[in-house]
Design an enzyme around this catalytic site. Structure first.
Site, PDB file in Angstrom:
ATOM      1  N   GLU A  78     -96.803  29.907 -93.626  1.00  0.00           N
ATOM      2  CA  GLU A  78     -97.417  30.183 -92.328  1.00  0.00           C
ATOM      3  C   GLU A  78     -96.954  31.510 -91.713  1.00  0.00           C
ATOM      4  O   GLU A  78     -97.115  31.736 -90.517  1.00  0.00           O
ATOM      5  CB  GLU A  78     -97.129  29.024 -91.366  1.00  0.00           C
ATOM      6  CG  GLU A  78     -97.741  27.712 -91.820  1.00  0.00           C
ATOM      7  CD  GLU A  78     -97.539  26.594 -90.817  1.00  0.00           C
ATOM      8  OE1 GLU A  78     -98.073  26.701 -89.705  1.00  0.00           O
ATOM      9  OE2 GLU A  78     -96.836  25.628 -91.150  1.00  0.00           O
ATOM     10  N   SER A 114    -100.266  23.583 -90.357  1.00  0.00           N
ATOM     11  CA  SER A 114    -101.484  24.404 -90.433  1.00  0.00           C
ATOM     12  C   SER A 114    -102.479  23.913 -91.473  1.00  0.00           C
ATOM     13  O   SER A 114    -103.279  24.680 -92.000  1.00  0.00           O
ATOM     14  CB  SER A 114    -101.137  25.877 -90.712  1.00  0.00           C
ATOM     15  OG  SER A 114    -100.501  26.450 -89.608  1.00  0.00           O
ATOM     16  N   TYR A 161    -107.480  29.278 -87.394  1.00  0.00           N
ATOM     17  CA  TYR A 161    -107.003  30.633 -87.139  1.00  0.00           C
ATOM     18  C   TYR A 161    -108.032  31.742 -87.292  1.00  0.00           C
ATOM     19  O   TYR A 161    -107.773  32.875 -86.912  1.00  0.00           O
ATOM     20  CB  TYR A 161    -105.792  30.923 -88.035  1.00  0.00           C
ATOM     21  CG  TYR A 161    -104.678  29.938 -87.815  1.00  0.00           C
ATOM     22  CD1 TYR A 161    -104.073  29.837 -86.568  1.00  0.00           C
ATOM     23  CD2 TYR A 161    -104.256  29.083 -88.818  1.00  0.00           C
ATOM     24  CE1 TYR A 161    -103.059  28.917 -86.346  1.00  0.00           C
ATOM     25  CE2 TYR A 161    -103.236  28.166 -88.600  1.00  0.00           C
ATOM     26  CZ  TYR A 161    -102.647  28.090 -87.360  1.00  0.00           C
ATOM     27  OH  TYR A 161    -101.654  27.182 -87.141  1.00  0.00           O
ATOM     28  N   ARG A 221     -97.499  19.364 -79.089  1.00  0.00           N
ATOM     29  CA  ARG A 221     -98.928  19.057 -79.137  1.00  0.00           C
ATOM     30  C   ARG A 221     -99.149  17.931 -80.125  1.00  0.00           C
ATOM     31  O   ARG A 221     -98.754  18.033 -81.288  1.00  0.00           O
ATOM     32  CB  ARG A 221     -99.716  20.297 -79.568  1.00  0.00           C
ATOM     33  CG  ARG A 221    -101.193  20.277 -79.207  1.00  0.00           C
ATOM     34  CD  ARG A 221    -101.968  21.339 -79.956  1.00  0.00           C
ATOM     35  NE  ARG A 221    -102.211  20.902 -81.331  1.00  0.00           N
ATOM     36  CZ  ARG A 221    -102.050  21.666 -82.393  1.00  0.00           C
ATOM     37  NH1 ARG A 221    -101.629  22.908 -82.269  1.00  0.00           N
ATOM     38  NH2 ARG A 221    -102.298  21.185 -83.602  1.00  0.00           N
ATOM     39  N   ASP A 262    -101.780  15.393 -82.205  1.00  0.00           N
ATOM     40  CA  ASP A 262    -103.143  15.351 -82.722  1.00  0.00           C
ATOM     41  C   ASP A 262    -103.583  13.904 -82.945  1.00  0.00           C
ATOM     42  O   ASP A 262    -102.784  13.060 -83.388  1.00  0.00           O
ATOM     43  CB  ASP A 262    -103.236  16.120 -84.044  1.00  0.00           C
ATOM     44  CG  ASP A 262    -102.925  17.600 -83.873  1.00  0.00           C
ATOM     45  OD1 ASP A 262    -103.142  18.122 -82.760  1.00  0.00           O
ATOM     46  OD2 ASP A 262    -102.462  18.226 -84.845  1.00  0.00           O
ATOM     47  N   GLU A 305     -99.927  13.251 -85.727  1.00  0.00           N
ATOM     48  CA  GLU A 305     -98.628  13.919 -85.797  1.00  0.00           C
ATOM     49  C   GLU A 305     -98.360  14.658 -84.499  1.00  0.00           C
ATOM     50  O   GLU A 305     -99.259  14.856 -83.680  1.00  0.00           O
ATOM     51  CB  GLU A 305     -98.596  14.912 -86.959  1.00  0.00           C
ATOM     52  CG  GLU A 305     -99.613  16.033 -86.854  1.00  0.00           C
ATOM     53  CD  GLU A 305     -99.609  16.935 -88.084  1.00  0.00           C
ATOM     54  OE1 GLU A 305     -98.812  16.694 -89.009  1.00  0.00           O
ATOM     55  OE2 GLU A 305    -100.408  17.887 -88.112  1.00  0.00           O
ATOM     56  N   ASN A 340     -96.724  18.315 -83.112  1.00  0.00           N
ATOM     57  CA  ASN A 340     -96.372  19.670 -83.515  1.00  0.00           C
ATOM     58  C   ASN A 340     -95.362  20.205 -82.512  1.00  0.00           C
ATOM     59  O   ASN A 340     -95.685  20.381 -81.339  1.00  0.00           O
ATOM     60  CB  ASN A 340     -97.641  20.530 -83.532  1.00  0.00           C
ATOM     61  CG  ASN A 340     -97.425  21.908 -84.109  1.00  0.00           C
ATOM     62  OD1 ASN A 340     -96.312  22.444 -84.071  1.00  0.00           O
ATOM     63  ND2 ASN A 340     -98.475  22.506 -84.627  1.00  0.00           N
ATOM     64  N   GLY A 355     -99.035  26.659 -82.148  1.00  0.00           N
ATOM     65  CA  GLY A 355     -99.425  28.052 -82.293  1.00  0.00           C
ATOM     66  C   GLY A 355     -99.678  28.720 -80.951  1.00  0.00           C
ATOM     67  O   GLY A 355    -100.122  28.089 -79.989  1.00  0.00           O
TER      68      GLY A 355
END
Length: 308
Positions: A16, A142, A211, A250, A252, A269, A271, A275
């Site tokens: 990443e 990612s 991205y 964050r 999901d 999950e 994070n 990002g």
């Protein structure tokens, strides 16, 4: 008040790296506008020496993937006694291991999809579970290495056991949850809001969807019934606390509402290093909550500490 000297850690040597460089550059630029003295650090194996010589007031961790998110860099910063942003050693390591994070979440009453962890070479010509299912690396972010196996697929994906596979020996095989994808940002003890992620031209929210500009649409705030919205917020905050996250995180979710309005809501999950690129979700969710990018980053810097 004297503004802090901030070392923005970016780049690194995980898969990443490009995302981290983008996140780090955006954060460094915005923090300079906010009045901080910023040093950009492209992290290498000599990062401990570099930081020891720099002696910053705060390390802003904009690294993604292994070493940056799994407790490794956090341990170095603890040893150097440099206050740092986001989650600490244990929470970072726990969240990065999808199997362990799922065990903790399930113990807290957070709904998760059935899953098993196997060595990638154990996936031969027989399905490890009835399709549809998802195969993903245990310790990557990612969406690297994520493969969806559809219901009519005759054999497991052969790439998992091939020499092309670069994402470790342990993989998670998880029941596929159809439907909509939501993500919820948490800032300290405050839930910022929810966005729905709608991939454009992609089967799921993969690397390009995340991205590449135009790779996905974000509906923020998400258009969903108030009771489901509140349930997602509650579960995201519960996961943040259960894993032991600090700063911004964050979570999901997948939500299958094909059969009923209540549907099936599943946590995927958390994070710990969301990002911070121009297309990233947390800045967008924060903006919808009335928090600008500079204000968000300033809060993260001022929240930094050791022993997190």
């Amino acid at each position: 008040m004297k503004r802090k000297n901030v070392a923005v850690l970016m780049g690194g040597f995980s898969s990443e790296r490009p995302v981290s460089l983008s996140s780090g550059t955006a954060c460094a630029d915005a923090l300079e506008i906010e009045g901080y003295a910023v040093t950009r650090v492209d992290v290498g194996r000599d990062v401990a020496r570099v930081l020891s010589e720099l002696g910053p007031d705060v390390a802003f961790n904009a690294l993604h993937g292994p070493f940056g998110e799994d407790g490794a860099i956090q341990g170095i910063l603890e040893y150097l006694d440099i206050p740092y942003t986001h989650s600490g050693v244990l929470a970072s390591a726990l969240a990065m291991d999808k199997q362990l994070a799922k065990i903790v979440a399930k113990a807290e009453g957070i709904p998760v999809a059935d899953a098993l962890v196997v060595n990638r070479f154990e996936i031969g010509n027989e399905h490890p579970m009835a399709p549809p299912y998802v195969v993903k690396p245990v310790n990557e972010g990612s969406s690297f290495g994520v493969v969806i196996v559809t219901e009519g697929q005759g054999n497991p994906p052969q790439i998992i056991g091939s020499t092309e596979w670069q994402y470790g020996e342990r993989v998670m095989v998880e029941r596929y949850i159809a439907g909509r994808e939501f993500t919820c940002a948490v800032m300290g003890d405050r839930v910022l809001g929810i966005a729905e992620i709608i991939p454009v031209g992609h089967a799921f929210y993969d690397y390009d969807s995340k991205y590449v500009p135009g790779g996905s649409k974000h509906e923020c705030p998400a258009k969903i019934s108030p009771n489901i919205y509140q349930k997602i917020e509650t579960l995201a905050l519960k996961a943040h606390k259960a894993i032991g996250c600090r700063g911004v995180s964050r979570s999901d979710f997948r939500f299958d509402d094909r059969k009923s309005a209540d549907g099936e809501l599943v946590w995927l999950e958390v994070n710990t290093q969301p990002g911070m690129t121009p297309t990233s979700l947390v800045p967008e969710i924060a903006a919808a909550a009335g928090i600008g990018f500079g204000e968000l980053l300033s809060w993260i810097v001022e929240d930094a500490s050791c022993s997190r």
